[in-house]
Design an enzyme around this catalytic site. Sequence first.
Site, PDB file in Angstrom:
ATOM      1  N   LEU A   1       0.832  -1.196   0.000  1.00 35.58           N
ATOM      2  CA  LEU A   1       0.000   0.000   0.000  1.00 35.58           C
ATOM      3  C   LEU A   1       0.867   1.246   0.000  1.00 35.58           C
ATOM      4  O   LEU A   1       2.033   1.208   0.418  1.00 35.58           O
ATOM      5  CB  LEU A   1      -0.925  -0.004   1.220  1.00 35.58           C
ATOM      6  CG  LEU A   1      -1.906  -1.181   1.305  1.00 35.58           C
ATOM      7  CD1 LEU A   1      -2.684  -1.136   2.602  1.00 35.58           C
ATOM      8  CD2 LEU A   1      -2.840  -1.187   0.113  1.00 35.58           C
ATOM      9  N   CYS A   2       0.283   2.346  -0.438  1.00 38.57           N
ATOM     10  CA  CYS A   2       0.963   3.637  -0.505  1.00 38.57           C
ATOM     11  C   CYS A   2       1.605   3.948   0.850  1.00 38.57           C
ATOM     12  O   CYS A   2       0.967   3.719   1.881  1.00 38.57           O
ATOM     13  CB  CYS A   2      -0.055   4.709  -0.880  1.00 38.57           C
ATOM     14  SG  CYS A   2       0.659   6.346  -1.036  1.00 38.57           S
ATOM     15  N   PRO A   3       2.825   4.386   0.855  1.00 40.60           N
ATOM     16  CA  PRO A   3       3.677   4.826  -0.254  1.00 40.60           C
ATOM     17  C   PRO A   3       4.680   3.768  -0.724  1.00 40.60           C
ATOM     18  O   PRO A   3       5.569   4.061  -1.508  1.00 40.60           O
ATOM     19  CB  PRO A   3       4.426   6.010   0.341  1.00 40.60           C
ATOM     20  CG  PRO A   3       4.684   5.567   1.758  1.00 40.60           C
ATOM     21  CD  PRO A   3       3.414   4.807   2.150  1.00 40.60           C
TER      22      PRO A   3
END
Length: 77
Positions: A12-14
């Site tokens: 997941l981001c980042p």
Amino acid sequence: MSRHQLDCRRLLCPMPVIRVQDRIAELEPGDELEAVCTDPGVMQDIPAWCRINGHTVLEQKVEDDEYILRIRVEDVD
């Protein structure tokens, strides 16, 4: 020129952007990196990172719930 693939599935981001950044740092200008991700945010985040850092997004596509971006490493001194 050589082609490389980076598996960013389930990140997941980042983290996908960070993994792309780290991998591109190891590559030579003209090389291509294909990042395979499952986080839809990469479709905006990775192109934005490429614009800021001078690399080129050659292709963006979605296949079977995976987001695939192909990037050309540019000479950015």
